[in-house]
Design a protein around this motif. Sequence first.
Motif, PDB file in Angstrom:
ATOM      1  N   LYS A  29     -42.998  35.081   9.245  1.00 23.54           N
ATOM      2  CA  LYS A  29     -43.214  35.849   8.016  1.00 23.54           C
ATOM      3  C   LYS A  29     -44.581  36.533   8.039  1.00 23.54           C
ATOM      4  O   LYS A  29     -44.716  37.704   7.696  1.00 23.54           O
ATOM      5  N   THR A  30     -45.600  35.811   8.473  1.00 25.20           N
ATOM      6  CA  THR A  30     -46.948  36.374   8.556  1.00 25.20           C
ATOM      7  C   THR A  30     -47.002  37.510   9.574  1.00 25.20           C
ATOM      8  O   THR A  30     -47.619  38.558   9.318  1.00 25.20           O
ATOM      9  N   GLN A  31     -46.349  37.325  10.721  1.00 25.37           N
ATOM     10  CA  GLN A  31     -46.356  38.366  11.752  1.00 25.37           C
ATOM     11  C   GLN A  31     -45.647  39.626  11.275  1.00 25.37           C
ATOM     12  O   GLN A  31     -46.120  40.742  11.506  1.00 25.37           O
ATOM     13  N   THR A  33     -45.261  40.584   8.153  1.00 28.32           N
ATOM     14  CA  THR A  33     -46.100  41.184   7.117  1.00 28.32           C
ATOM     15  C   THR A  33     -47.234  41.990   7.739  1.00 28.32           C
ATOM     16  O   THR A  33     -47.511  43.117   7.322  1.00 28.32           O
ATOM     17  N   TRP A  34     -47.888  41.415   8.750  1.00 25.20           N
ATOM     18  CA  TRP A  34     -48.988  42.115   9.412  1.00 25.20           C
ATOM     19  C   TRP A  34     -48.487  43.373  10.115  1.00 25.20           C
ATOM     20  O   TRP A  34     -49.134  44.419  10.086  1.00 25.20           O
ATOM     21  N   GLY A  36     -45.962  45.247   9.275  1.00 22.99           N
ATOM     22  CA  GLY A  36     -45.738  46.261   8.246  1.00 22.99           C
ATOM     23  C   GLY A  36     -47.038  46.894   7.795  1.00 22.99           C
ATOM     24  O   GLY A  36     -47.105  48.102   7.549  1.00 22.99           O
ATOM     25  N   HIS A  37     -48.088  46.100   7.680  1.00 24.19           N
ATOM     26  CA  HIS A  37     -49.401  46.619   7.300  1.00 24.19           C
ATOM     27  C   HIS A  37     -49.919  47.610   8.346  1.00 24.19           C
ATOM     28  O   HIS A  37     -50.400  48.687   8.015  1.00 24.19           O
TER      29      HIS A  37
END
Length: 76
Positions: A29-31, A33-34, A36-37
Amino acid sequence: MGIKWQGKVANLEVVDRADLLCIKAMILKTQITWTGHVARMEPHRIPRQRLYGEPKQGPRPQGHPKRRFKDHIIEC
């Protein structure tokens, strides 16, 4: 949760009681999200250039090929 060190409760049971995601799901999930940023960044920014860039051509060391962050995200 009522869990004490002396209770010898397994990690999976603690995660279930706390209603948390497993660590692999949290990391993914963190990867994502990053990623997408970075995808929304301006094209001249270094993180975006590295994410969308291709590695230099040439011989790789013997053994398995190096995995890139982008390869891992695409695989999931």
